[in-house]
Scaffold this active site. Structure first.
Site: not given
Ligand code: NAD
Ligand code: NAD
Lengths: 333, 333
Positions: B126, B150, B154
């Protein structure tokens, strides 16, 4: 005031302890000068040779959480976290490096956090956090792109320390040490080991190998100035550092040729003849990846000083360490 | 070819799985196009709604090493490591963030290492790894100075992945995602939640609060392009990335005012009137600390593309997600 030095039986740890015992006091978190009542050296090996009632040695592994909790307690005002597995070893034994340089460092931070009194933690990091595509001039703002597991583990230690600081768990400060030269004793497994060896061995009348070209440049700090900087870094007020907890300590930039010239001026041509030039492509490649030029203006502003020149570093070794080296080799023979 | 998606029941994970099932093949480590035989979604919750024999859901905690070893096995060619605790939650619950974002990520890397076949690992990082004193223009060379737990977690994940890559344990690649907008569904605990909310809620005829000023600038990527980038990042050859495994994905830089203007053009003034402007100093401060300008020239060279403009992002949301949102709110009422 109780102080813990992890890796306290090591090269810098022992010198730091001696220096602190001599000066007898340190500044506490409230900015008050306080008498040092106790210094604990926590290390897997014993330093020995101390005869000061304020000094206590605890022998054990910093990766042992129970031991850590015993040593770092509610009375502990400051911790100098020096224990580490050096670069060559962390590269050779990945798990060991991760366990000591990363896990144990984090565990120390967690013990501090649990204590709740926000102890001051001085962490010795390394210029090995830099690498890859470096700018012409490296300063405190340069990206950490380590190219060794040791460098990665130190970089992670820095990030953790900064976050534990930001969250108010500790009063943290990271001092990034240049290569220390002249380091007394035996060669070690660090790629930079020759940076001491090419001076130390000739001064002790021992043959040595220089594995890099004379043009190779190094960034060096003497043991004396390293210890002075660790203490000065501890004494800085929280506000002086602000949010930027990592400071590159000022070294001096010298070529291997300049080092050898300084050796010649101090100890004559016969000393220089003790050096055999035998290129080691692995070491040359590692050293070639180190930053070429440094801007340590921030450390200057903070009042952290380096050495005057390499010749005075050689002379300091002759004063501080050569008599001891002569004595110990005398004992052995 | 077996693929594992951690966090596969999440927002991006489900979309990635659908897209991969549609396209049916991916490039393997040898550069050969291969049929996808199995996709495992590993998540604490179940996604549901998939009816494809190639897709398997495993419900459990990625911090559980036994489960991880069962799921990531010798047949696993590629892993998309998406599971994470989001920023707001990692700040509120320090231990949870450390356990999932740091420890579980490291454990995944260790499982890969033990397997020995150097699986391909795509890690979603991120722009939260940046912060502090930022240069006028952020690029792939900019220092990681995260200002949140966070972001620290990361950044550590990135450093670990790079070292595991350098040592030959994995074929690793890090894609740093801009803020994803428009994210469907409910607001979440991320400070950037409003970046979707101010578009999504009005389009669904729901009132929403904008906690930052209209001049605030964001760096955005649509869900469509995010998924395209994750797949494109997977498909890059090892050599294309070379030693530099972390890539900032191209976003578009827009002000909140420009976002709202685009909303008005797509959905009319009544939609815009659904936004209540109510400054939240905490969110404003966090958003104000984000980089202002980006140079993603490296991603461009690698063929990773962003969105054309924010209006097309809004239109993509209306096409892809609004029908579903309408359906699900219909079901609820
Ligand atoms: N969406 C954004 O704006 C954004 C921006 C930068 C980075 N990211 C990164 O992209 C990735 C996906 O993001 P997203 O928006 O789909 O997030 P999200 O929160 O929708 O999905 C993350 C998933 O991880 C699962 N999870 C959490 N803890 C867990 C555990 N202990 N065991 C198994 N599963 C677990 C959650 O249940 C969830 O379904 C993440 O790594 C996030 O940090 C997202
Ligand atoms: N000397 C240098 O050139 C240099 C340069 C940059 C950074 N540093 C850092 O400065 C610190 C001190 O360096 P040094 O030169 O004194 O190193 P050193 O190797 O002499 O001392 C380190 C000490 O840590 C101890 N140690 C190792 N593992 C331990 C464990 N599991 N539990 C307890 N103790 C353990 C060792 O026994 C040793 O006494 C280290 O963190 C090092 O990474 C040194």
């Amino acid at each position: 005031m109780k102080i813990v030095i992890t890796g306290g039986a090591g090269f810098l740890g022992q010198r730091l302890a001696r220096r602190l015992l001599e000066q007898g006091s340190l500044t506490d978190a409230a900015g008050e000068r306080r008498r040092i009542s106790e210094i604990v050296l926590l290390d897997v090996v014993a330093a020995g040779g101390f005869s000061d009632s304020r000094l206590r040695e605890v022998t054990g592994d910093i990766a042992d959480p129970d031991l850590m909790r015993q040593v770092v307690d509610g009375n502990t005002a400051s911790i100098f976290h020096l224990a580490a597995v050096v670069s060559g070893q962390a590269e050779a034994d990945f798990d060991l490096g991760m366990r000591i340089n990363l896990d144990a460092s984090r565990q120390l931070l967690d013990v501090c956090r649990q204590l709740g009194h926000r102890p001051r933690v001085v962490f010795t990091s390394s210029v090995a956090v830099y690498g890859g595509r470096l700018p012409a001039m490296v300063d405190d703002e340069t990206a950490r792109e380590p190219q060794s597991s040791y460098g990665v583990q130190k970089a992670i230690g820095e990030l953790l320390l900064c976050d534990y600081h930001r969250r108010g768990f500790i009063d943290g400060r990271v001092l990034r040490l240049p290569t220390i030269s002249v380091r007394p004793g035996k060669p070690n497994k660090a790629a930079s080991s020759f940076a001491s060896g090419i001076i130390r061995e000739p001064l002790n009348d021992v043959e040595t190998v220089c594995p890099v070209s004379p043009e190779s440049r190094l960034w060096l700090l003497s043991p004396r100035q390293a210890i002075a900087s660790l203490i000065a870094g501890h004494e800085l007020s929280d506000e002086a550092l602000g949010q930027r907890r990592c400071v590159n300590l000022p070294g001096i930039s010298v070529s291997v040729q300049e080092m050898v010239d300084a050796l010649g001026r101090v100890a004559g041509a016969s000393a220089v003849e003790r050096i055999r030039w035998q290129a080691d492509p692995v070491v040359q490649r590692i050293v070639g990846g180190w930053p070429a030029a440094w801007d340590t203006g921030r450390a200057d502003v903070l009042g952290l000083a380096g050495d005057a020149d390499f010749e005075s570093i050689v002379r300091a070794y002759v004063e501080d360490d050569l008599p001891l080296a002569a004595k110990s080799s005398g004992q052995q023979s």
